[in-house]
Design a protein around this motif. Structure first.
Motif, PDB file in Angstrom:
ATOM      1  N   GLY A   1       0.758  -1.233   0.000  1.00  0.00           N
ATOM      2  CA  GLY A   1       0.000   0.000   0.000  1.00  0.00           C
ATOM      3  C   GLY A   1       0.794   1.292   0.000  1.00  0.00           C
ATOM      4  O   GLY A   1       0.214   2.372  -0.004  1.00  0.00           O
ATOM      5  N   GLU A   2       2.131   1.197  -0.019  1.00  0.00           N
ATOM      6  CA  GLU A   2       2.926   2.432   0.043  1.00  0.00           C
ATOM      7  C   GLU A   2       3.250   2.988  -1.334  1.00  0.00           C
ATOM      8  O   GLU A   2       3.538   4.166  -1.479  1.00  0.00           O
ATOM      9  CB  GLU A   2       4.208   2.209   0.858  1.00  0.00           C
ATOM     10  CG  GLU A   2       5.437   1.691   0.108  1.00  0.00           C
ATOM     11  CD  GLU A   2       5.325   0.272  -0.458  1.00  0.00           C
ATOM     12  OE1 GLU A   2       6.244  -0.147  -1.189  1.00  0.00           O
ATOM     13  OE2 GLU A   2       4.325  -0.416  -0.171  1.00  0.00           O
ATOM     14  N   ASP A   3       3.183   2.131  -2.376  1.00  0.00           N
ATOM     15  CA  ASP A   3       3.528   2.585  -3.717  1.00  0.00           C
ATOM     16  C   ASP A   3       2.833   1.681  -4.729  1.00  0.00           C
ATOM     17  O   ASP A   3       2.999   0.464  -4.685  1.00  0.00           O
ATOM     18  CB  ASP A   3       5.042   2.530  -3.916  1.00  0.00           C
ATOM     19  CG  ASP A   3       5.444   2.965  -5.313  1.00  0.00           C
ATOM     20  OD1 ASP A   3       5.606   2.084  -6.175  1.00  0.00           O
ATOM     21  OD2 ASP A   3       5.563   4.179  -5.545  1.00  0.00           O
ATOM     22  N   PRO A   4       2.042   2.256  -5.649  1.00  0.00           N
ATOM     23  CA  PRO A   4       1.279   1.414  -6.573  1.00  0.00           C
ATOM     24  C   PRO A   4       2.141   0.584  -7.522  1.00  0.00           C
ATOM     25  O   PRO A   4       1.770  -0.542  -7.857  1.00  0.00           O
ATOM     26  CB  PRO A   4       0.402   2.417  -7.335  1.00  0.00           C
ATOM     27  CG  PRO A   4       1.051   3.741  -7.142  1.00  0.00           C
ATOM     28  CD  PRO A   4       1.733   3.683  -5.812  1.00  0.00           C
ATOM     29  N   TRP A   5       3.279   1.106  -7.974  1.00  0.00           N
ATOM     30  CA  TRP A   5       4.140   0.321  -8.858  1.00  0.00           C
ATOM     31  C   TRP A   5       4.746  -0.854  -8.115  1.00  0.00           C
ATOM     32  O   TRP A   5       4.760  -1.979  -8.616  1.00  0.00           O
ATOM     33  CB  TRP A   5       5.226   1.205  -9.469  1.00  0.00           C
ATOM     34  CG  TRP A   5       6.197   0.472 -10.363  1.00  0.00           C
ATOM     35  CD1 TRP A   5       7.546   0.427 -10.236  1.00  0.00           C
ATOM     36  CD2 TRP A   5       5.886  -0.308 -11.534  1.00  0.00           C
ATOM     37  NE1 TRP A   5       8.102  -0.325 -11.249  1.00  0.00           N
ATOM     38  CE2 TRP A   5       7.104  -0.789 -12.061  1.00  0.00           C
ATOM     39  CE3 TRP A   5       4.694  -0.643 -12.182  1.00  0.00           C
ATOM     40  CZ2 TRP A   5       7.171  -1.593 -13.195  1.00  0.00           C
ATOM     41  CZ3 TRP A   5       4.757  -1.457 -13.329  1.00  0.00           C
ATOM     42  CH2 TRP A   5       5.982  -1.919 -13.816  1.00  0.00           C
ATOM     43  N   ASN A   6       5.220  -0.617  -6.902  1.00  0.00           N
ATOM     44  CA  ASN A   6       5.770  -1.718  -6.115  1.00  0.00           C
ATOM     45  C   ASN A   6       4.707  -2.771  -5.833  1.00  0.00           C
ATOM     46  O   ASN A   6       4.983  -3.975  -5.859  1.00  0.00           O
ATOM     47  CB  ASN A   6       6.364  -1.198  -4.806  1.00  0.00           C
ATOM     48  CG  ASN A   6       7.679  -0.469  -5.004  1.00  0.00           C
ATOM     49  OD1 ASN A   6       8.288  -0.539  -6.077  1.00  0.00           O
ATOM     50  ND2 ASN A   6       8.126   0.245  -3.992  1.00  0.00           N
ATOM     51  N   ASP A   7       3.478  -2.338  -5.576  1.00  0.00           N
ATOM     52  CA  ASP A   7       2.409  -3.310  -5.332  1.00  0.00           C
ATOM     53  C   ASP A   7       2.086  -4.100  -6.598  1.00  0.00           C
ATOM     54  O   ASP A   7       1.813  -5.306  -6.521  1.00  0.00           O
ATOM     55  CB  ASP A   7       1.159  -2.605  -4.808  1.00  0.00           C
ATOM     56  CG  ASP A   7       1.241  -2.329  -3.311  1.00  0.00           C
ATOM     57  OD1 ASP A   7       2.072  -2.963  -2.627  1.00  0.00           O
ATOM     58  OD2 ASP A   7       0.477  -1.481  -2.819  1.00  0.00           O
ATOM     59  N   ALA A   8       2.110  -3.448  -7.755  1.00  0.00           N
ATOM     60  CA  ALA A   8       1.885  -4.172  -9.008  1.00  0.00           C
ATOM     61  C   ALA A   8       2.948  -5.252  -9.192  1.00  0.00           C
ATOM     62  O   ALA A   8       2.641  -6.395  -9.547  1.00  0.00           O
ATOM     63  CB  ALA A   8       1.895  -3.204 -10.186  1.00  0.00           C
ATOM     64  N   LEU A   9       4.199  -4.890  -8.920  1.00  0.00           N
ATOM     65  CA  LEU A   9       5.281  -5.866  -9.031  1.00  0.00           C
ATOM     66  C   LEU A   9       5.076  -7.022  -8.061  1.00  0.00           C
ATOM     67  O   LEU A   9       5.251  -8.194  -8.428  1.00  0.00           O
ATOM     68  CB  LEU A   9       6.631  -5.181  -8.768  1.00  0.00           C
ATOM     69  CG  LEU A   9       7.074  -4.156  -9.818  1.00  0.00           C
ATOM     70  CD1 LEU A   9       8.295  -3.377  -9.314  1.00  0.00           C
ATOM     71  CD2 LEU A   9       7.384  -4.823 -11.155  1.00  0.00           C
ATOM     72  N   ARG A  10       4.709  -6.709  -6.823  1.00  0.00           N
ATOM     73  CA  ARG A  10       4.488  -7.770  -5.831  1.00  0.00           C
ATOM     74  C   ARG A  10       3.376  -8.721  -6.271  1.00  0.00           C
ATOM     75  O   ARG A  10       3.504  -9.945  -6.142  1.00  0.00           O
ATOM     76  CB  ARG A  10       4.126  -7.151  -4.475  1.00  0.00           C
ATOM     77  CG  ARG A  10       5.290  -6.478  -3.775  1.00  0.00           C
ATOM     78  CD  ARG A  10       4.915  -6.032  -2.360  1.00  0.00           C
ATOM     79  NE  ARG A  10       6.027  -5.351  -1.748  1.00  0.00           N
ATOM     80  CZ  ARG A  10       6.164  -4.022  -1.726  1.00  0.00           C
ATOM     81  NH1 ARG A  10       5.234  -3.234  -2.256  1.00  0.00           N
ATOM     82  NH2 ARG A  10       7.223  -3.480  -1.160  1.00  0.00           N
ATOM     83  N   LEU A  11       2.287  -8.165  -6.760  1.00  0.00           N
ATOM     84  CA  LEU A  11       1.166  -9.003  -7.176  1.00  0.00           C
ATOM     85  C   LEU A  11       1.524  -9.905  -8.349  1.00  0.00           C
ATOM     86  O   LEU A  11       0.889 -10.940  -8.562  1.00  0.00           O
ATOM     87  CB  LEU A  11      -0.031  -8.127  -7.543  1.00  0.00           C
ATOM     88  CG  LEU A  11      -0.715  -7.436  -6.363  1.00  0.00           C
ATOM     89  CD1 LEU A  11      -1.725  -6.407  -6.859  1.00  0.00           C
ATOM     90  CD2 LEU A  11      -1.399  -8.463  -5.453  1.00  0.00           C
ATOM     91  N   LEU A  12       2.554  -9.531  -9.094  1.00  0.00           N
ATOM     92  CA  LEU A  12       3.032 -10.345 -10.207  1.00  0.00           C
ATOM     93  C   LEU A  12       4.247 -11.182  -9.810  1.00  0.00           C
ATOM     94  O   LEU A  12       5.011 -11.643 -10.651  1.00  0.00           O
ATOM     95  CB  LEU A  12       3.342  -9.448 -11.411  1.00  0.00           C
ATOM     96  CG  LEU A  12       2.107  -8.705 -11.952  1.00  0.00           C
ATOM     97  CD1 LEU A  12       2.506  -7.675 -12.984  1.00  0.00           C
ATOM     98  CD2 LEU A  12       1.086  -9.683 -12.530  1.00  0.00           C
ATOM     99  N   GLY A  13       4.427 -11.354  -8.504  1.00  0.00           N
ATOM    100  CA  GLY A  13       5.441 -12.268  -7.986  1.00  0.00           C
ATOM    101  C   GLY A  13       6.850 -11.737  -7.949  1.00  0.00           C
ATOM    102  O   GLY A  13       7.812 -12.505  -7.864  1.00  0.00           O
ATOM    103  N   ARG A  14       6.994 -10.401  -7.974  1.00  0.00           N
ATOM    104  CA  ARG A  14       8.325  -9.804  -7.968  1.00  0.00           C
ATOM    105  C   ARG A  14       8.561  -9.026  -6.681  1.00  0.00           C
ATOM    106  O   ARG A  14       7.651  -8.401  -6.151  1.00  0.00           O
ATOM    107  CB  ARG A  14       8.490  -8.874  -9.181  1.00  0.00           C
ATOM    108  CG  ARG A  14       8.674  -9.648 -10.467  1.00  0.00           C
ATOM    109  CD  ARG A  14       8.209  -8.860 -11.662  1.00  0.00           C
ATOM    110  NE  ARG A  14       8.587  -9.486 -12.918  1.00  0.00           N
ATOM    111  CZ  ARG A  14       7.913 -10.469 -13.501  1.00  0.00           C
ATOM    112  NH1 ARG A  14       6.825 -10.937 -12.929  1.00  0.00           N
ATOM    113  NH2 ARG A  14       8.328 -10.976 -14.644  1.00  0.00           N
ATOM    114  N   ASP A  15       9.807  -9.046  -6.237  1.00  0.00           N
ATOM    115  CA  ASP A  15      10.205  -8.288  -5.057  1.00  0.00           C
ATOM    116  C   ASP A  15      10.759  -6.948  -5.515  1.00  0.00           C
ATOM    117  O   ASP A  15      11.816  -6.904  -6.147  1.00  0.00           O
ATOM    118  CB  ASP A  15      11.270  -9.063  -4.278  1.00  0.00           C
ATOM    119  CG  ASP A  15      11.798  -8.303  -3.070  1.00  0.00           C
ATOM    120  OD1 ASP A  15      11.320  -7.186  -2.798  1.00  0.00           O
ATOM    121  OD2 ASP A  15      12.697  -8.844  -2.394  1.00  0.00           O
ATOM    122  N   PRO A  16      10.064  -5.837  -5.221  1.00  0.00           N
ATOM    123  CA  PRO A  16      10.557  -4.531  -5.671  1.00  0.00           C
ATOM    124  C   PRO A  16      11.935  -4.167  -5.146  1.00  0.00           C
ATOM    125  O   PRO A  16      12.601  -3.300  -5.707  1.00  0.00           O
ATOM    126  CB  PRO A  16       9.509  -3.554  -5.133  1.00  0.00           C
ATOM    127  CG  PRO A  16       8.316  -4.376  -4.863  1.00  0.00           C
ATOM    128  CD  PRO A  16       8.809  -5.744  -4.497  1.00  0.00           C
TER     129      PRO A  16
END
Length: 194
Positions: A173-188
């Motif tokens: 919830g702190e950054d939308p791009w980082n959350d998009a990456l997380r939801l796609l299985g990536r560690d920002p």
């Protein structure tokens, strides 16, 4: 909701971003955030996807083999990438957004507009993968971030997930791009190997 033209504009930008990264790719044996893939594997996958989608959008269908990874090497990676990017860009640019196409690799029949959205997500996230492997930062334009996050949430909410991406990580919830990456299985916070 973005229009087809707006998605195409964002997609063009993502393809251009990857083109810039490809021109400075250097060591193609560098590991990427995609488990088990080095830069050569990742670029080969991206080129194959570009060619497969270009064929499917142009002809309405393409065999599974059309999406296969294309070997890339050394100085040829930027040219090979650019050639495939031009083909897929031209295919979507000439497409009827409402035309139904068959994506044999995925086994379903989306409209060209839906297929374009899939490719925008893929290009933006793979641009991050490449940049990260090269020790660089990458963040697409805000309009792309919003689009990718919405799609990533839909993908992550599917029962059983998806075989295309790694298991989703929780949004913070702190950054939308980082959350998009997380939801796609990536560690920002992934760092390039030293």
């Amino acid at each position: 909701m973005l229009t087809f033209t707006e998605i195409l504009t964002a997609y063009d930008r993502a393809l251009d971003d990857i083109t810039v990264l490809a021109s400075g790719a250097g060591d193609l044996t560098a590991p990427t955030p995609c488990a088990g893939w080095d830069l050569a594997d990742l670029f080969g996958h991206m080129v194959g996807q570009n060619l497969g989608f270009a064929a499917a959008v142009t002809d309405g269908d393409a065999p599974v083999g059309a999406y296969e990874s294309v070997p890339v090497a050394g100085d040829d990676v930027a040219r090979t990438w650019q050639d495939s990017a031009t083909r897929v860009r031209n295919a979507f640019g000439a497409a009827d957004p409402e035309a139904t196409i068959h994506l044999a690799e995925f086994g379903f029949h989306p409209t060209a507009a839906v297929a374009l959205g899939m490719q925008l997500l893929d290009a933006a996230v793979h641009a991050w993968d490449v940049a990260t492997a090269l020790g660089k930062t990458y963040r697409p334009a805000d309009v792309t971030v919003t689009f990718v996050l919405d799609m990533a949430r839909q993908i992550a909410s599917r029962p059983g997930g998806t075989p295309v991406f790694a298991a989703p990580l929780a949004e913070q919830g702190e950054d939308p791009w980082n959350d998009a990456l997380r939801l796609l299985g990536r560690d920002p916070d992934h760092q390039a190997a030293a």
